[in-house]
Design a protein around this motif. Sequence first.
Motif, PDB file in Angstrom:
ATOM      1  N   ARG A   1      13.884 -45.713  10.916  1.00 29.37           N
ATOM      2  CA  ARG A   1      14.541 -45.257   9.689  1.00 29.37           C
ATOM      3  C   ARG A   1      13.745 -45.656   8.451  1.00 29.37           C
ATOM      4  O   ARG A   1      13.260 -46.774   8.342  1.00 29.37           O
ATOM      5  CB  ARG A   1      15.938 -45.877   9.577  1.00 29.37           C
ATOM      6  CG  ARG A   1      16.853 -45.454  10.691  1.00 29.37           C
ATOM      7  CD  ARG A   1      18.126 -46.277  10.718  1.00 29.37           C
ATOM      8  NE  ARG A   1      19.028 -45.958   9.618  1.00 29.37           N
ATOM      9  CZ  ARG A   1      20.150 -46.623   9.388  1.00 29.37           C
ATOM     10  NH1 ARG A   1      20.482 -47.661  10.143  1.00 29.37           N
ATOM     11  NH2 ARG A   1      20.946 -46.290   8.405  1.00 29.37           N
TER      12      ARG A   1
ATOM     13  N   SER B   1      13.971 -40.910  10.936  1.00 26.69           N
ATOM     14  CA  SER B   1      15.093 -40.475  10.103  1.00 26.69           C
ATOM     15  C   SER B   1      14.831 -40.894   8.661  1.00 26.69           C
ATOM     16  O   SER B   1      14.250 -41.947   8.420  1.00 26.69           O
ATOM     17  CB  SER B   1      16.388 -41.164  10.540  1.00 26.69           C
ATOM     18  OG  SER B   1      16.726 -40.842  11.859  1.00 26.69           O
ATOM     19  N   ILE B   2      15.308 -40.084   7.715  1.00 26.98           N
ATOM     20  CA  ILE B   2      15.181 -40.420   6.294  1.00 26.98           C
ATOM     21  C   ILE B   2      16.595 -40.609   5.749  1.00 26.98           C
ATOM     22  O   ILE B   2      17.356 -39.639   5.651  1.00 26.98           O
ATOM     23  CB  ILE B   2      14.470 -39.297   5.505  1.00 26.98           C
ATOM     24  CG1 ILE B   2      13.218 -38.799   6.244  1.00 26.98           C
ATOM     25  CG2 ILE B   2      14.155 -39.764   4.086  1.00 26.98           C
ATOM     26  CD1 ILE B   2      12.181 -39.838   6.530  1.00 26.98           C
ATOM     27  N   ASP B   3      16.953 -41.833   5.419  1.00 22.79           N
ATOM     28  CA  ASP B   3      18.315 -42.138   4.981  1.00 22.79           C
ATOM     29  C   ASP B   3      18.291 -42.525   3.514  1.00 22.79           C
ATOM     30  O   ASP B   3      17.442 -43.312   3.085  1.00 22.79           O
ATOM     31  CB  ASP B   3      18.902 -43.276   5.825  1.00 22.79           C
ATOM     32  CG  ASP B   3      19.067 -42.866   7.285  1.00 22.79           C
ATOM     33  OD1 ASP B   3      18.903 -41.670   7.582  1.00 22.79           O
ATOM     34  OD2 ASP B   3      19.347 -43.735   8.118  1.00 22.79           O
ATOM     35  N   THR B   4      19.231 -41.976   2.741  1.00 25.27           N
ATOM     36  CA  THR B   4      19.130 -42.126   1.290  1.00 25.27           C
ATOM     37  C   THR B   4      20.461 -42.526   0.661  1.00 25.27           C
ATOM     38  O   THR B   4      21.525 -42.214   1.189  1.00 25.27           O
ATOM     39  CB  THR B   4      18.728 -40.777   0.636  1.00 25.27           C
ATOM     40  OG1 THR B   4      19.855 -39.896   0.682  1.00 25.27           O
ATOM     41  CG2 THR B   4      17.557 -40.140   1.348  1.00 25.27           C
ATOM     42  N   ILE B   5      20.376 -43.196  -0.473  1.00 20.87           N
ATOM     43  CA  ILE B   5      21.572 -43.380  -1.290  1.00 20.87           C
ATOM     44  C   ILE B   5      21.184 -43.405  -2.764  1.00 20.87           C
ATOM     45  O   ILE B   5      20.331 -44.188  -3.188  1.00 20.87           O
ATOM     46  CB  ILE B   5      22.385 -44.635  -0.895  1.00 20.87           C
ATOM     47  CG1 ILE B   5      23.657 -44.738  -1.761  1.00 20.87           C
ATOM     48  CG2 ILE B   5      21.570 -45.915  -0.952  1.00 20.87           C
ATOM     49  CD1 ILE B   5      24.691 -45.724  -1.272  1.00 20.87           C
TER      50      ILE B   5
END
Lengths: 217, 217
Positions: free
Chosen positions: B85, B117-121
């Motif tokens: 990630r 995976s590319i997880d963003t906030i």
Amino acid sequence: MAVHAVLVTALDRPGLLHGLTRVFADHGANITSLEIHPTQGDSAISFEFTPGAEPAGEVVADLRAVEGVTSVLEIPTFANIYGKRIIVMGGGAQVGFVAMGAISEADRHNIRGERISIDTIPLVGEQALAAAVRAVVRLPRVKLLVLAGSIMGGEITTAVWEVRKNGLFVISLNMAGSVPEAADLVVSDPVQAGGMAVMAVAGTAKFDLMRQLKRKY
Amino acid sequence: MAVHAVLVTALDRPGLLHGLTRVFADHGANITSLEIHPTQGDSAISFEFTPGAEPAGEVVADLRAVEGVTSVLEIPTFANIYGKRIIVMGGGAQVGFVAMGAISEADRHNIRGERISIDTIPLVGEQALAAAVRAVVRLPRVKLLVLAGSIMGGEITTAVWEVRKNGLFVISLNMAGSVPEAADLVVSDPVQAGGMAVMAVAGTAKFDLMRQLKRKY
């Protein structure tokens, strides 16, 4: 019920986790998630739990008394920091634009106190995508799945029906294949699909996905 | 060591988790992560673990024998499905473009058998961002953090130094504030920053972040 989180550091020894879970069981507290962090020598384990009848402080005190434990820190829960999760998966071109729409919209809600994360994986292939769809319901804090691609069907469609039965909302881009028929909502523009996904899960929004079910945009 | 994953379904009862962890302890198996899934009535718990000297099959057999357990399924690990990630956080405008670059690049690697995976906030505020940076090292499978914004410093910079000491790689956009000084790599173009982040963690890429340390692009 309020979820609490603690980070336990301890000397690594066999049965450590078993000893720690005994404390939660003794206090009638429910562990909701647990993560072991790779460290050198020591063990670092974070727990999220809902207390039973007794206050969380008693669980913390008894964790400190477990053999080998060197520290117990109360920490913010992942729900407080990263919040609700929307998962976007499919072809890279479409996933990118859905993410763009969802991130822009989440920014507007997070500024007002929401916490919404947009998590993505570009993936091709019927089997890989079907497995990823099925596994979504095992990921913590996921509220909605967006399927973004040009053609999806077969085993992926079966997986979509399964996860919807487990209570997950699914938005599909308008595309070839049978996945759009299985989704709660179908949207043609990927940026708008991302925006709608965020509005559907945001406590700060007035968009009610339940009233849009089976609509196509 | 090979990680195995199982999904255990059981009648919900106090101390269930404590009883299940005893099986892993008895076999010298290390639980690396655990997730409790919300269900009606039953309990569904997934475990990821590395077996000890005995094969994983013996752990599975003994889990089936625990009181109240109705089924134990071997399932794919999250590492096999969602893989490594990359976390992108900061202002919505920049996070969106970093995500776009990273998702496009991850698509090219995932097609060749990688799983990224590319997880963003999207998040604003010194305290919210510092807390989110610190919590990244508690998330599973995270290899790299990208900080995307226009100005970041203060407590966020302190948090960046802390997580880098824990072995996390950090890429910062070129921006105002002290965060770029604390990062491993500074990149001006957000799309390129996303691409480089993926290349830095991909087993299928030849880009060596260690050789780029403290460079600015």
